[in-house]
Design a protein around this motif. Structure first.
Motif, mmCIF file in Angstrom:
data_model
loop_
_atom_site.group_PDB
_atom_site.id
_atom_site.type_symbol
_atom_site.label_atom_id
_atom_site.label_comp_id
_atom_site.label_asym_id
_atom_site.label_seq_id
_atom_site.Cartn_x
_atom_site.Cartn_y
_atom_site.Cartn_z
ATOM 1 N N PRO A 305 0.763 -1.322 0.158
ATOM 2 C CA PRO A 305 0.107 -0.081 -0.007
ATOM 3 C C PRO A 305 0.954 1.450 0.065
ATOM 4 O O PRO A 305 1.853 1.182 0.502
ATOM 5 C CB PRO A 305 -0.653 -0.127 1.297
ATOM 6 N N HIS A 306 0.476 2.202 -0.453
ATOM 7 C CA HIS A 306 0.916 3.567 -0.480
ATOM 8 C C HIS A 306 0.519 4.194 0.703
ATOM 9 O O HIS A 306 -0.380 4.534 1.091
ATOM 10 C CB HIS A 306 0.398 4.344 -1.629
ATOM 11 N N VAL A 307 1.444 4.730 1.769
ATOM 12 C CA VAL A 307 1.296 4.620 3.046
ATOM 13 C C VAL A 307 1.525 6.468 3.052
ATOM 14 O O VAL A 307 2.655 7.054 2.894
ATOM 15 C CB VAL A 307 2.073 4.357 4.191
ATOM 16 N N ARG A 308 0.647 7.280 3.800
ATOM 17 C CA ARG A 308 1.093 8.721 3.754
ATOM 18 C C ARG A 308 1.370 9.215 5.130
ATOM 19 O O ARG A 308 1.101 8.373 6.029
ATOM 20 C CB ARG A 308 -0.021 9.285 3.159
ATOM 21 N N GLY A 309 1.310 10.538 5.278
ATOM 22 C CA GLY A 309 1.679 11.051 6.591
ATOM 23 C C GLY A 309 2.724 10.542 7.242
ATOM 24 O O GLY A 309 3.992 10.367 6.798
ATOM 25 N N THR A 310 3.098 10.684 8.758
ATOM 26 C CA THR A 310 4.071 10.333 9.581
ATOM 27 C C THR A 310 4.714 9.037 9.149
ATOM 28 O O THR A 310 5.855 8.726 9.101
ATOM 29 C CB THR A 310 3.830 10.599 11.119
ATOM 30 N N ARG A 311 3.627 7.908 9.015
ATOM 31 C CA ARG A 311 4.041 6.569 8.868
ATOM 32 C C ARG A 311 4.720 6.454 7.678
ATOM 33 O O ARG A 311 5.754 5.485 7.424
ATOM 34 C CB ARG A 311 2.968 5.767 8.977
ATOM 35 N N GLY A 312 4.247 7.213 6.466
ATOM 36 C CA GLY A 312 5.053 7.225 4.974
ATOM 37 C C GLY A 312 6.290 7.688 5.139
ATOM 38 O O GLY A 312 7.370 7.166 4.628
ATOM 39 N N LEU A 313 6.424 8.879 6.013
ATOM 40 C CA LEU A 313 7.610 9.347 6.034
ATOM 41 C C LEU A 313 8.858 8.315 6.795
ATOM 42 O O LEU A 313 9.721 8.230 6.348
ATOM 43 C CB LEU A 313 7.796 10.653 6.882
ATOM 44 N N ILE A 314 8.189 7.668 8.068
ATOM 45 C CA ILE A 314 9.108 6.720 8.513
ATOM 46 C C ILE A 314 9.486 5.804 7.568
ATOM 47 O O ILE A 314 10.803 5.240 7.389
ATOM 48 C CB ILE A 314 8.347 6.197 9.550
ATOM 49 N N HIS A 316 10.044 5.629 4.295
ATOM 50 C CA HIS A 316 10.655 6.324 3.408
ATOM 51 C C HIS A 316 12.336 6.517 3.899
ATOM 52 O O HIS A 316 13.065 6.160 2.938
ATOM 53 C CB HIS A 316 10.150 7.535 2.692
ATOM 54 N N TRP A 317 12.298 7.095 5.045
ATOM 55 C CA TRP A 317 13.561 7.496 5.395
ATOM 56 C C TRP A 317 14.495 6.422 6.376
ATOM 57 O O TRP A 317 15.690 6.654 6.778
ATOM 58 C CB TRP A 317 13.496 8.679 6.291
ATOM 59 N N LEU A 318 13.897 5.454 6.607
ATOM 60 C CA LEU A 318 14.647 4.483 7.500
ATOM 61 C C LEU A 318 15.642 3.842 6.790
ATOM 62 O O LEU A 318 15.682 3.542 5.656
ATOM 63 C CB LEU A 318 13.758 3.195 8.075
ATOM 64 N N PRO A 319 17.043 3.869 7.476
ATOM 65 C CA PRO A 319 18.140 3.589 6.687
ATOM 66 C C PRO A 319 18.256 1.818 6.332
ATOM 67 O O PRO A 319 19.448 1.348 6.563
ATOM 68 C CB PRO A 319 19.319 4.032 7.506
ATOM 69 N N PHE A 320 16.908 1.374 6.042
ATOM 70 C CA PHE A 320 17.039 -0.060 5.793
ATOM 71 C C PHE A 320 16.885 -0.578 4.488
ATOM 72 O O PHE A 320 16.582 0.140 3.459
ATOM 73 C CB PHE A 320 16.050 -0.752 6.693
ATOM 74 N N PRO A 321 17.096 -1.673 4.015
ATOM 75 C CA PRO A 321 16.902 -2.107 2.700
ATOM 76 C C PRO A 321 15.503 -1.796 2.071
ATOM 77 O O PRO A 321 14.612 -1.784 3.018
ATOM 78 C CB PRO A 321 17.131 -3.882 2.639
ATOM 79 N N ARG A 322 15.318 -1.829 0.990
ATOM 80 C CA ARG A 322 14.011 -1.322 0.394
ATOM 81 C C ARG A 322 12.952 -2.424 0.705
ATOM 82 O O ARG A 322 11.750 -2.189 0.989
ATOM 83 C CB ARG A 322 14.255 -1.115 -0.975
#
Length: 573
Positions: A305-314, A316-322
């Motif tokens: 799913p496409h996740v928006r808001g704070t959860r989506g930012l988390i 996106h920015w976590l330094p883990f594999p895709r």
């Protein structure tokens, strides 16, 4: 006048000496104390071994007797794909480490799986267990054995952590509660991820505690934290707390002087240490994915799913594999759905914020609840134990608070860290001064042990005596708290004994294949109205959430028997 050697015969007695014979008496006293210390160490070691052996026997017996629970085939099938095809495409909603642990057992079983299989992950699990020609019971046992081994090793960590806090007596209290915990035994017997996650979390915190004296252990704590993150994503909620504990640990290890400059220097070192622990944890997560596929081939599935808001930012920015970040999006997607729950006899849609605390109250032995409470209070009240309170109590509290608003009221397995950490907290009772407290702690440990032993080998549906015990758990809870599909094999044996050759109207909630076990069945919900007569068998989770046609059938049926305290058998006229 009697000599000290004649009067002081007990190991706990204080040595007495006479002036004229001081040298000889002192030597005798030292030898006696050394002998008593040796005996105490040996008795402690024997008790530890006995507790772990009985736990191993309970878990292996449970593992042998239970058919697949709902999640196990998915994890087992994914583990085989990891080992044979080095492909990450299945079960992305969970990181790979827990499934790699399961694969360690399955590799020894040499399972057969068609490399061209293209079904979804649920179909993959059924194909591995029932379509590959292998014995599903044998494969499941090999998948469960590594988790059993990890559960036993975690018992040693529980003992060591509690002994560090309160000595061997507290260590034995903690280990006894851990080894007799029905939830720990139940989930430690399954090829699932919940126990492994709690195990790596506890190891992380214990290493942080020991790093107060040996700061070099911080690197191992980072590796343990990475292992927890590489097993389940729910650990992310505890990361800020654990990194704060790194700073607290280094502050305690360095003990800065009152000067502002020295305090600032030590605080800076603590922040650097926290960053180092975080980097090591991130590296371990990457290593887990690269261990499956060194080329890290991954295409985001359309179902993510496409996740928006704070959860989506988390995400996106976590330094883990895709694939990790995509799996986190899948988990967030689950939280957006509406699930059904069942608590204290009430069937509801959505989630209840108090579900997990109440479920833990129901499924924890009363003796353990009392010791958890007393030990936690001791950690807060006894000055020498107070420094340990942030380590032992804060991580499970934070994780429980993060889990409580979740959308899925599916079982205490989402809070399995609670009995693991609070077993360590219970060791605080050994530090309370009045001697009667140790006797009371022993009585409560024995009460918890007896309550656990009485449910053997049905640990998954356990509930304590205040809620009617194991036979009545299905009246107050559902899903993995009581009925996770584990008793299909027992049902088949029961039907062969009591109703050989009869067709059964069956509503089964689980991942097993009834026909594989020789059950001739049909779904009563799909039969013409008025045609359902005779034997009606319904999983307790399905009965708890029954609506429409199934609810009407159950209202006009009589419950005559049960299997494994998780499947009800009814008669219809």
């Amino acid at each position: 006048m009697m000599s000290s050697s004649a009067t002081d015969t007990g190991c706990g007695a204080a040595p007495r000496t006479e002036p004229a014979r001081g040298g000889a008496a002192a030597g005798t006293g030292r030898r006696r104390r050394a002998l008593c210390a040796w005996l105490r160490r040996r008795l402690t070691a024997v008790t530890v071994v006995v507790l772990l052996v009985q736990m191993a026997a309970a878990m292996v017996t449970t593992a042998v007797q239970q058919t697949p629970t709902i999640d196990e085939p998915v994890y087992a099938g994914t583990a085989v794909v990891y080992a044979q095809q080095h492909d990450l495409r299945y079960n992305p909603e969970h990181p790979p480490l827990g499934k790699l642990i399961i694969a360690g057992g399955l590799v020894l079983a040499r399972p057969h799986l068609d490399p061209g299989f293209t079904g979804n992950q649920s179909a993959l699990g059924r194909e591995l267990l029932y379509g590959s020609g292998d014995d599903p019971g044998r494969l499941l046992l090999w998948a469960r054995l590594p988790v059993i081994a990890l559960t036993l090793l975690t018992g040693l960590v529980v003992f060591a952590f509690a002994r560090d806090l309160t000595g061997s007596a507290g260590g034995l209290v903690a280990l006894a509660l851990y080894t007799f915990s029905p939830d720990v035994v139940a989930h430690g017997s399954l090829a699932t991820l919940d126990l492994a996650t709690a195990a790596f979390l506890l190891l992380t915190v214990w290493l942080l505690w020991r790093a107060r004296r040996r700061p070099r252990l911080l690197s191992l704590a980072g590796a343990a934290l990475g292992a927890a993150l590489a097993t389940k994503m729910s650990v992310l909620a505890a990361v800020p707390v654990l990194l704060c504990l790194v700073v607290v640990t280094l502050w305690s290890a360095r003990r800065p002087s009152p000067g502002l400059r020295d305090r600032a220097r030590v605080l800076g070192l603590g922040l650097l240490a926290a960053a180092g622990v975080a980097l090591i944890a991130v590296a371990v997560v990457w290593a887990a994915y690269l261990a499956v596929d060194p080329r890290l081939r991954w295409t985001t599935p359309a179902s993510v799913p496409h996740v928006r808001g704070t959860r989506g930012l988390i995400a996106h920015w976590l330094p883990f594999p895709r694939p990790y970040r995509d799996g986190l999006r899948v988990q967030f997607g689950f939280e957006y759905g509406e699930w059904e729950g069942f608590l204290l006899g009430r069937h509801y849609h959505g989630a209840l914020w108090y579900y997990l605390p109440v479920a833990l109250l129901i499924k924890t032995p009363l003796g353990a609840l009392a010791l958890w409470t007393a030990g936690s209070l001791a950690l807060l009240a006894v000055p020498r134990l107070r420094p340990a309170a942030p380590y032992v109590l804060v991580p499970p509290v934070v994780l429980l608070a993060a889990a409580m608003p979740g959308a899925r009221d599916l079982g205490v397995r989402y809070a399995l860290f609670v009995p693991v950490f609070l077993a360590v907290a219970a060791a605080g009772t050994a530090a309370v001064r009045p001697r009667w407290t140790r006797a009371a702690a022993l009585v409560l440990v024995l009460y918890a042990a007896v309550s656990s032993a009485l449910t053997f080998p049905f640990y998954l549906p356990y509930s304590n005596e205040a809620f009617g015990g194991t036979p009545r758990t299905h009246l107050v809870l559902h899903d993995s708290n009581v009925d996770w599909g584990q008793d299909l094999g027992r049902l088949a044996e029961h039907l062969r004994r009591c109703c050989p050759g009869q067709r059964v109207w069956l509503v089964y909630k689980g991942s097993g294949v009834p026909s594989f076990y020789g059950i001739r069945w049909a779904d009563p919900r799909e039969a013409p109205p008025g045609s359902v007569h005779g034997l009606l068998v319904v999983s307790d989770s399905a009965a708890a959430k029954a609506e429409g046609r199934l609810a009407a059938l159950l209202r006009t049926s009589r419950r005559v028997d049960e299997v494994g305290h998780s499947i009800g058998i009814y008669r219809r006229p």
